[in-house]
Design an enzyme around this catalytic site. Sequence first.
Site, PDB file in Angstrom:
ATOM      1  CG  ASP A   1      12.149   6.708   1.641  1.00 10.98           C
ATOM      2  OD1 ASP A   1      11.629   6.709   2.786  1.00 10.98           O
ATOM      3  OD2 ASP A   1      13.375   6.851   1.441  1.00 10.98           O
ATOM      4  CG  LEU A   2       5.669   7.044   3.747  1.00  6.38           C
ATOM      5  CD1 LEU A   2       4.774   6.333   4.760  1.00  6.38           C
ATOM      6  CD2 LEU A   2       4.856   8.084   2.977  1.00  6.38           C
TER       7      LEU A   2
ATOM      8  CB  SER B   1       3.986   5.067  20.700  1.00  7.27           C
ATOM      9  OG  SER B   1       4.768   4.437  21.695  1.00  7.27           O
TER      10      SER B   1
ATOM     11  N   GLY C   1       3.653  -5.938  10.280  1.00 13.03           N
ATOM     12  CA  GLY C   1       3.133  -5.655  11.618  1.00 13.03           C
ATOM     13  C   GLY C   1       1.670  -5.250  11.661  1.00 13.03           C
TER      14      GLY C   1
ATOM     15  N   GLY D   1       2.355   1.659   5.951  1.00 15.18           N
ATOM     16  CA  GLY D   1       2.983   0.590   6.730  1.00 15.18           C
ATOM     17  C   GLY D   1       2.273  -0.734   6.519  1.00 15.18           C
TER      18      GLY D   1
ATOM     19  N   GLY E   1       5.993   3.439  10.445  1.00 14.35           N
ATOM     20  CA  GLY E   1       6.754   4.078  11.511  1.00 14.35           C
ATOM     21  C   GLY E   1       8.055   3.352  11.755  1.00 14.35           C
TER      22      GLY E   1
ATOM     23  CE1 TYR F   1       8.490   4.842  17.530  1.00 16.74           C
ATOM     24  CE2 TYR F   1       7.899   4.925  19.849  1.00 16.74           C
ATOM     25  CZ  TYR F   1       7.667   4.459  18.570  1.00 16.74           C
ATOM     26  OH  TYR F   1       6.591   3.628  18.329  1.00 16.74           O
TER      27      TYR F   1
HETATM   28  P1  NAD Z   1       6.640  -2.734  11.592  1.00 16.78           P
HETATM   29  O1  NAD Z   1       8.100  -2.437  11.526  1.00 16.78           O
HETATM   30  O2  NAD Z   1       6.222  -4.173  11.656  1.00 16.78           O
HETATM   31  O3  NAD Z   1       5.879  -2.048  10.379  1.00 16.78           O
HETATM   32  C1  NAD Z   1       6.135  -0.716  10.053  1.00 16.78           C
HETATM   33  C2  NAD Z   1       6.036  -0.539   8.557  1.00 16.78           C
HETATM   34  O4  NAD Z   1       6.414   0.820   8.243  1.00 16.78           O
HETATM   35  C3  NAD Z   1       6.988  -1.464   7.754  1.00 16.78           C
HETATM   36  O5  NAD Z   1       6.274  -2.186   6.776  1.00 16.78           O
HETATM   37  C4  NAD Z   1       7.979  -0.503   7.142  1.00 16.78           C
HETATM   38  O6  NAD Z   1       8.457  -0.910   5.867  1.00 16.78           O
HETATM   39  C5  NAD Z   1       7.157   0.779   7.038  1.00 16.78           C
HETATM   40  N1  NAD Z   1       8.073   1.925   6.902  1.00 16.78           N
HETATM   41  C6  NAD Z   1       9.124   2.229   7.689  1.00 16.78           C
HETATM   42  N2  NAD Z   1       9.819   3.259   7.162  1.00 16.78           N
HETATM   43  C7  NAD Z   1       9.189   3.600   6.002  1.00 16.78           C
HETATM   44  C8  NAD Z   1       9.430   4.562   5.005  1.00 16.78           C
HETATM   45  N3  NAD Z   1      10.491   5.385   5.054  1.00 16.78           N
HETATM   46  N4  NAD Z   1       8.574   4.638   3.956  1.00 16.78           N
HETATM   47  C9  NAD Z   1       7.501   3.795   3.871  1.00 16.78           C
HETATM   48  N5  NAD Z   1       7.228   2.854   4.783  1.00 16.78           N
HETATM   49  C10 NAD Z   1       8.064   2.749   5.847  1.00 16.78           C
HETATM   50  O7  NAD Z   1       6.084  -1.902  12.850  1.00 16.78           O
HETATM   51  P2  NAD Z   1       4.770  -2.034  13.761  1.00 16.78           P
HETATM   52  O8  NAD Z   1       5.219  -2.488  15.082  1.00 16.78           O
HETATM   53  O9  NAD Z   1       3.666  -2.720  13.057  1.00 16.78           O
HETATM   54  O10 NAD Z   1       4.435  -0.483  13.933  1.00 16.78           O
HETATM   55  C11 NAD Z   1       3.303   0.162  13.355  1.00 16.78           C
HETATM   56  C12 NAD Z   1       3.151   1.514  14.039  1.00 16.78           C
HETATM   57  O11 NAD Z   1       2.887   1.330  15.428  1.00 16.78           O
HETATM   58  C13 NAD Z   1       4.399   2.388  13.975  1.00 16.78           C
HETATM   59  O12 NAD Z   1       4.006   3.735  13.780  1.00 16.78           O
HETATM   60  C14 NAD Z   1       5.026   2.237  15.332  1.00 16.78           C
HETATM   61  O13 NAD Z   1       5.785   3.343  15.717  1.00 16.78           O
HETATM   62  C15 NAD Z   1       3.793   2.082  16.199  1.00 16.78           C
HETATM   63  N6  NAD Z   1       4.041   1.403  17.483  1.00 16.78           N
HETATM   64  C16 NAD Z   1       4.551   0.142  17.517  1.00 16.78           C
HETATM   65  C17 NAD Z   1       4.734  -0.460  18.750  1.00 16.78           C
HETATM   66  C18 NAD Z   1       5.276  -1.879  18.871  1.00 16.78           C
HETATM   67  O14 NAD Z   1       5.626  -2.282  19.977  1.00 16.78           O
HETATM   68  N7  NAD Z   1       5.362  -2.651  17.833  1.00 16.78           N
HETATM   69  C19 NAD Z   1       4.440   0.222  19.925  1.00 16.78           C
HETATM   70  C20 NAD Z   1       3.913   1.507  19.851  1.00 16.78           C
HETATM   71  C21 NAD Z   1       3.711   2.089  18.625  1.00 16.78           C
END
Ligand code: NAD
Length: 295
Positions: free
Chosen positions: A41-42, A116, A12, A8, A71, A157
Amino acid sequence: VGVYAVTGAASGMGKAVAERLVAAGHVVLGVDIERAEVTADLSTAAGRREAADTVLRLAGGRLDGAVLAAGLGPSPGPDRPRLICEVNYFGVVEPLEAWRPALVAGDRAKVVVFSSNSTTTTPVVPRRAVRALLAGDADKAVRSVKPFGKAAPPFAYAASKIAVSRWVRRRAVTPEWAGAGIRLNALAPGAILTPLLERQLSTPWEARTVRAFPVPTGGFGDPGHLADWALFMLSDAADFMCGSVVFVDGGSDAYFRPDGWPRPVPARSLPRYLWRMHAFRRPDESGPEENGAVR
Ligand code: NAD
């Protein structure tokens, strides 16, 4: 200088972690579906295998740490529950299993998995879905959230994050992980202002749900602050940290579940507790008493 795998890494919190590691002089092997050193692609078994193998090849079979931040959020869509299960659960555990020998070869390696606070604040998450994921059965997990219809993604989720947190806690304490010198922990953010949350806020229906959610501190979390927590969990400060789930969520978990944890062991769990006590084997022969590390 250490070598770190970060999934990821293109957006983010994963991106913020990768930037901080690079700024500290480390080598980062970012994994993402686009804009990363390793594009894969994960959400598919083949993609996960490819990502894991490419990282191992580029790292020369040795990793000092890993951060699993790829994620998918709980946005609507008929395919979403499956994608959530594939990326948020299998996209964490399969690469980590593959990287374990490289982490053993690293220098007191640390792993941070993004969980999360949906784990403890989403009500009535089907236990069957969590159990199915831990048993490696994505089809059954998806079937278990089907009765929720269009509202299924948030349940998928939460189930994916509960399962991945349990996987972390179960593995972290074993001879293969703790005993082999790896520290495996999870970070559980609340609503953090990343592109994931921005996408949710751009849909009126989702925005209402997000904004109605109780956050005692108010506002949203900063991705850079969460990255700082992850970096701390990768540092020497985490040498004695093992199987923890750290909540950084503005207080939502404490608001809903103030007495949910810590909890004493209830009488009915005593047999299992005593069995665990009996079954424990010290990771090193000398043990903490003899080497004077802990008294
Ligand atoms: P984000 O969407 O900004 O970044 C997530 C990254 O995961 C992206 O770069 C995306 O391309 C990559 N990704 C998604 N599907 C993919 C796939 N099939 N193959 C490869 N890469 C893939 O999200 P974020 O908010 O930075 O989230 C990071 C983590 O934190 C995630 O696991 C998310 O569930 C968790 N989280 C986020 C929040 C929030 O409020 N933002 C809250 C709790 C937990």
